[in-house]
Design a protein around this motif. Structure first.
Motif, short mmCIF file in Angstrom:
data_model
loop_
_atom_site.label_atom_id
_atom_site.label_comp_id
_atom_site.label_asym_id
_atom_site.label_seq_id
_atom_site.Cartn_x
_atom_site.Cartn_y
_atom_site.Cartn_z
N ASN A 9 21.74 4.32 -54.81
CA ASN A 9 22.05 5.63 -55.38
C ASN A 9 22.77 5.49 -56.72
N ALA A 10 23.76 4.57 -56.77
CA ALA A 10 24.49 4.36 -58.01
C ALA A 10 23.58 3.78 -59.09
N GLU A 11 22.71 2.88 -58.70
CA GLU A 11 21.77 2.27 -59.64
C GLU A 11 20.82 3.32 -60.19
N PHE A 12 20.30 4.17 -59.31
CA PHE A 12 19.38 5.23 -59.71
C PHE A 12 20.06 6.17 -60.70
N ALA A 14 22.67 5.62 -62.65
CA ALA A 14 22.95 4.95 -63.91
C ALA A 14 21.71 4.84 -64.79
N LEU A 15 20.55 4.65 -64.17
CA LEU A 15 19.31 4.48 -64.93
C LEU A 15 18.72 5.81 -65.40
N THR A 16 18.86 6.85 -64.60
CA THR A 16 18.14 8.10 -64.88
C THR A 16 19.00 9.18 -65.53
N GLN A 17 20.30 9.19 -65.25
CA GLN A 17 21.15 10.29 -65.74
C GLN A 17 21.16 10.41 -67.26
N PRO A 18 21.13 9.31 -68.02
CA PRO A 18 21.14 9.44 -69.48
C PRO A 18 19.96 10.23 -70.06
N HIS A 19 18.91 10.43 -69.25
CA HIS A 19 17.71 11.12 -69.74
C HIS A 19 17.68 12.60 -69.37
N ARG A 20 18.71 13.10 -68.69
CA ARG A 20 18.67 14.47 -68.17
C ARG A 20 18.57 15.51 -69.28
N ARG A 21 19.36 15.36 -70.35
CA ARG A 21 19.35 16.35 -71.42
C ARG A 21 17.97 16.44 -72.09
N GLU A 22 17.37 15.29 -72.39
CA GLU A 22 16.07 15.34 -73.06
C GLU A 22 14.98 15.84 -72.13
N LEU A 23 15.10 15.58 -70.83
CA LEU A 23 14.13 16.12 -69.88
C LEU A 23 14.25 17.63 -69.78
N LEU A 24 15.50 18.15 -69.83
CA LEU A 24 15.69 19.60 -69.82
C LEU A 24 15.05 20.22 -71.05
N ALA A 25 15.26 19.59 -72.22
CA ALA A 25 14.65 20.10 -73.45
C ALA A 25 13.13 20.06 -73.36
N VAL A 41 13.92 20.39 -63.55
CA VAL A 41 14.64 19.12 -63.71
C VAL A 41 15.22 18.66 -62.37
N GLN A 42 15.74 19.62 -61.60
CA GLN A 42 16.23 19.27 -60.27
C GLN A 42 15.11 18.69 -59.41
N GLU A 43 13.93 19.32 -59.51
CA GLU A 43 12.78 18.84 -58.74
C GLU A 43 12.34 17.45 -59.22
N ILE A 44 12.38 17.24 -60.54
CA ILE A 44 11.98 15.94 -61.11
C ILE A 44 12.88 14.83 -60.57
N TYR A 45 14.18 15.08 -60.54
CA TYR A 45 15.10 14.05 -60.07
C TYR A 45 14.96 13.82 -58.57
N LEU A 46 14.60 14.86 -57.84
CA LEU A 46 14.36 14.69 -56.42
C LEU A 46 13.12 13.84 -56.20
N ARG A 47 12.05 14.14 -56.94
CA ARG A 47 10.82 13.34 -56.83
C ARG A 47 11.09 11.89 -57.24
N ALA A 48 11.86 11.72 -58.31
CA ALA A 48 12.15 10.37 -58.79
C ALA A 48 12.95 9.58 -57.76
N TRP A 49 13.92 10.23 -57.14
CA TRP A 49 14.73 9.54 -56.13
C TRP A 49 13.86 9.12 -54.93
N GLY A 51 10.76 8.45 -54.99
CA GLY A 51 9.82 7.41 -55.36
C GLY A 51 10.46 6.18 -55.97
N TYR A 52 11.78 6.16 -56.00
CA TYR A 52 12.48 5.07 -56.69
C TYR A 52 12.22 3.72 -56.03
N GLY A 53 12.07 3.72 -54.73
CA GLY A 53 11.82 2.46 -54.03
C GLY A 53 10.53 1.80 -54.46
#
Length: 337
Positions: A9-12, A14-25, A41-49, A51-53
């Motif tokens: 969860n922490a790794e996910f 750290a890797l994905t959070q920096p992109h949240r603003r540009e994904l919202l835009a 964006v909430q749905e995108i992060y849920l799908r990404a989580w 599929g992260y494995g």
């Protein structure tokens, strides 16, 4: 010394959070609505989580997230009509003294996006300028004329500078198809170069001076002062009302007779929305408190205001980082009492 959290969860995060603003835009550019973009964006992060494995780093995390985001946006657009502004529907009202139409809740209206929610966290002026330019209301309205795939290709190639081959991979198509789609999208939006050439940065001294003058005119209820800074072909529109006005004389008459009130009716604070100078507006109530009303987004050109787009939603004031009630009004009233 605290142990570093190496959980998935922490790794996910750290890797994905920096992109949240540009994904919202990105989602906002695709959908034309901040609320819809936030939900997606909430749905995108849920799908990404979920599929992260299975993410095997065959592409960058950023590209992987944009693949998820593009598919989610295209699915969402398949069930939505295009979003519009009043000036894209009917002719301008010729009577500035008539009551504007009531809110039209059946139409899918284009919404604003405060810069504070998507401006890059870095101090790179070039990155900030690109973000602002690609969020202007005129551009977002024009993007609505394109199909979902055309929007995605145009944004990914011309705004975000993804290589054609990478866009083809994101969309599951060929590079040739991407180039053809981009050509058609550019042809439909051939006015974009003119928009970019004429715009003023919200931090440009001329744009900021116009915003300051606009705020001062409203707060002093000075119609003549507004008239001096409006372009002869100025437009005022106020979604979700279908009514809009065109021409300096008509716009000033409407503002003077139906909006400005008396000195002190309005209080405004400068901000930036959609990469444009804007004013967060508070309206004085019967108790003398200033209550959030909404935001007015200015389009400026050559030292004049060419368009005022008013979004009468108090929640937008909070999204710009301001309180729901102007605290200064309450303290003044307390001191007077």
């Amino acid at each position: 010394m605290p142990t570093e959290d190496r959980s998935p969860n922490a790794e996910f995060t750290a890797l994905t959070q920096p992109h949240r603003r540009e994904l919202l835009a990105y989602c906002y550019r695709m959908l034309g609505s901040h609320d819809d973009a936030e939900d997606l964006v909430q749905e995108i992060y849920l799908r990404a989580w979920r599929g992260y494995g299975g993410f095997e780093a065959r592409s960058s995390v950023r590209t992987w997230l944009y693949r998820i985001a593009t598919n989610a946006c295209l699915t969402a657009l398949a069930h939505r009509s295009r979003r519009v502004l009043p000036s894209g529907l009917d002719t301008a009202s010729a009577n500035p003294y008539a009551t504007p139409d009531s809110a039209d809740t059946r139409t899918e209206w284009l919404g604003p996006l405060p810069d504070a929610l998507v401006t890059p966290a870095s101090d790179d002026p070039a990155a900030v300028a690109v973000t602002r330019d690609s969020l202007r209301l005129a551009l977002i309205a024009m993007l609505q004329q394109l199909s979902g795939r055309q929007r995605a290709v145009l944004i990914l190639r011309d705004v975000l500078d993804f290589p054609a081959a990478e866009v083809a991979d994101l969309l599951g198509t060929s590079t040739a198809a991407v180039k053809s789609t981009l050509q058609r999208a550019r042809a439909r939006l051939d006015g974009l170069a003119d928009i970019a050439a004429r715009r003023n940065e919200p931090t440009d001294p001329r744009g900021r001076a116009l915003l300051d003058e606009y705020i001062a005119a409203f707060e002093s209820a000075d119609a003549a002062r507004l008239e001096r800074i409006l372009h002869r072909d100025a437009v005022i529109e106020m979604p979700p009302s279908r009514t809009w006005f065109s021409g300096k004389r008509t716009c000033v008459a409407y503002l003077a007779n139906q909006v400005l009130g008396v000195p002190g009716t309005w209080r405004m604070l400068p901000t930036t929305v959609n990469g444009q100078p804007a004013a967060a507006a508070y309206l004085r109530d019967d108790r003398g408190d200033y209550v959030a009303f909404g935001i007015g987004v200015l389009t400026t050109e050559s030292g004049e205001i060419t368009r005022i787009t008013v979004f009468g939603d108090p929640e937008l004031v909070r999204r710009c980082g301001f309180p729901a009630n102007d605290p200064a009004s309450r303290s003044r009233r307390t001191a007077q009492g």
